[in-house]
Design a protein around this motif. Structure first.
Motif, short mmCIF file in Angstrom:
data_model
loop_
_atom_site.label_atom_id
_atom_site.label_comp_id
_atom_site.label_asym_id
_atom_site.label_seq_id
_atom_site.Cartn_x
_atom_site.Cartn_y
_atom_site.Cartn_z
N ALA A 167 0.82 -1.21 0.00
CA ALA A 167 0.00 0.00 0.00
C ALA A 167 0.86 1.26 0.00
O ALA A 167 0.40 2.32 -0.43
N ARG A 168 2.08 1.16 0.46
CA ARG A 168 2.99 2.30 0.49
C ARG A 168 3.91 2.33 -0.73
O ARG A 168 4.91 3.04 -0.75
N GLY A 169 3.59 1.52 -1.74
CA GLY A 169 4.34 1.55 -2.98
C GLY A 169 5.62 0.74 -2.97
O GLY A 169 6.43 0.86 -3.89
N ILE A 170 5.80 -0.07 -1.96
CA ILE A 170 7.00 -0.90 -1.90
C ILE A 170 6.75 -2.17 -2.69
O ILE A 170 5.83 -2.92 -2.41
N ARG A 171 7.56 -2.36 -3.71
CA ARG A 171 7.42 -3.51 -4.60
C ARG A 171 8.16 -4.70 -4.02
O ARG A 171 9.34 -4.58 -3.66
N LEU A 172 7.48 -5.83 -3.90
CA LEU A 172 8.11 -7.03 -3.37
C LEU A 172 8.74 -7.82 -4.52
O LEU A 172 8.06 -8.14 -5.49
N PRO A 173 10.04 -8.12 -4.42
CA PRO A 173 10.73 -8.76 -5.55
C PRO A 173 10.47 -10.27 -5.68
O PRO A 173 10.75 -10.85 -6.71
N VAL A 174 9.96 -10.90 -4.64
CA VAL A 174 9.69 -12.35 -4.68
C VAL A 174 8.36 -12.62 -4.02
O VAL A 174 7.82 -11.80 -3.29
N GLY A 175 7.85 -13.81 -4.26
CA GLY A 175 6.59 -14.25 -3.66
C GLY A 175 5.94 -15.30 -4.53
O GLY A 175 6.33 -15.48 -5.69
N SER A 176 4.95 -15.97 -4.00
CA SER A 176 4.29 -17.04 -4.75
C SER A 176 3.19 -16.52 -5.66
O SER A 176 2.64 -17.27 -6.45
N ASN A 177 2.82 -15.24 -5.54
CA ASN A 177 1.76 -14.66 -6.36
C ASN A 177 2.21 -13.33 -6.94
O ASN A 177 3.16 -12.73 -6.47
N LEU A 178 1.48 -12.90 -7.96
CA LEU A 178 1.66 -11.57 -8.54
C LEU A 178 0.37 -10.79 -8.33
O LEU A 178 -0.73 -11.35 -8.44
N VAL A 179 0.52 -9.51 -8.06
CA VAL A 179 -0.62 -8.61 -8.00
C VAL A 179 -0.35 -7.51 -9.02
O VAL A 179 0.71 -6.88 -9.00
N ILE A 180 -1.31 -7.31 -9.91
CA ILE A 180 -1.18 -6.33 -10.97
C ILE A 180 -2.43 -5.45 -10.95
O ILE A 180 -3.55 -5.96 -10.85
#
Length: 182
Positions: A167-180
Motif C-alpha cells: 500500500a505504500r508503494g514498496i514492490r516485493l521482488p519475490v513471492g508465490s503470487n503476482l498482484v497487478i
C-alpha cells in the motif's frame, strides 16, 4: 453451495451472473472495478488468458481498474506441480499480457512473499525428512484445525505486514503470487 442457497439476490436487490470470463455477459463500459483472484492461470491455454484480459478491459469504463492476482514463477520453487496443471506467470509476461489487452499497468508486485519463505522452509524440511507429498483433498484446501490458531494468527500478521508495504508503494521482488493493477 449454490447461488440460490445464498439468497444474495434478495438482500442486494441486484442481478448475479455466472458466466465464462472469456465471454462476459455485460455491456461494454459497465464497471469501475474488476477483480480476478487466481482465475487467469486456469483459462484455456493458447490465448485464453489474452481473451480474458480483453473481455475485462471491454467491460470496464474508461479509467476503471482491474485488480489481478495470480500465481507466478518463483526462483527455487518447482513451478510445475505434480498435482495441478495451470500456468505460472512471470511478472513481465503478465504485464505484457495486460498491456496488449489495452491496460496501462500502474502497480506490479509479487505477494505472499513472507508466507512463501515459510512454505519453502516447510517443503524443504519435508523433503529432508522424507515426508510424502499428497494433494489436498476435496474442494479447495483443508481448513486449518482450531488448535493451530497461533499459526493462523502469525500468517495473518505476515499478510497484513505485506499489505502495508504494498500500500505504500514498496514492490516485493519475490513471492508465490503476482498482484497487478491496470
Amino acid at each position: 453451495m449454490l447461488l440460490e442457497d445464498l439468497k444474495v439476490r434478495d438482500h442486494l436487490k441486484r442481478k448475479l451472473a455466472q458466466a465464462s470470463v472469456l465471454t462476459l455477459p455485460f455491456r461494454s463500459d459497465t464497471f469501475d472495478l474488476a477483480v480476478s483472484a487466481d482465475v487467469i492461470q486456469h483459462v484455456p491455454r493458447g490465448g485464453g488468458d489474452l481473451e480474458t484480459a480483453k473481455e475485462t478491459f471491454r467491460v470496464l469504463r474508461p479509467g476503471g481498474l482491474f485488480l489481478l492476482r495470480t500465481n507466478c514463477e518463483a526462483p527455487g520453487r518447482r513451478n510445475r506441480s505434480e498435482f495441478f496443471d495451470f500456468h505460472f506467470y512471470s511478472e513481465r509476461e503478465l504485464r505484457e499480457l495486460l498491456e496488449s489487452a489495452g491496460f496501462e499497468v500502474t502497480v506490479s508486485t509479487h505477494s505472499n512473499a513472507l508466507i512463501d519463505v515459510v512454505a519453502r522452509a516447510k517443503g524443504l524440511a519435508g523433503e529432508i525428512l522424507g515426508a510424502s507429498r499428497t494433494p489436498p483433498m476435496g474442494p479447495g484446501l483443508p481448513e486449518i484445525p482450531p488448535e493451530r490458531s497461533f499459526i493462523r494468527s502469525m500468517l495473518l500478521r505476515l499478510l497484513r505486514a505485506e499489505a502495508w508495504l504494498i500500500a505504500r508503494g514498496i514492490r516485493l521482488p519475490v513471492g508465490s503470487n503476482l498482484v497487478i493493477v491496470g
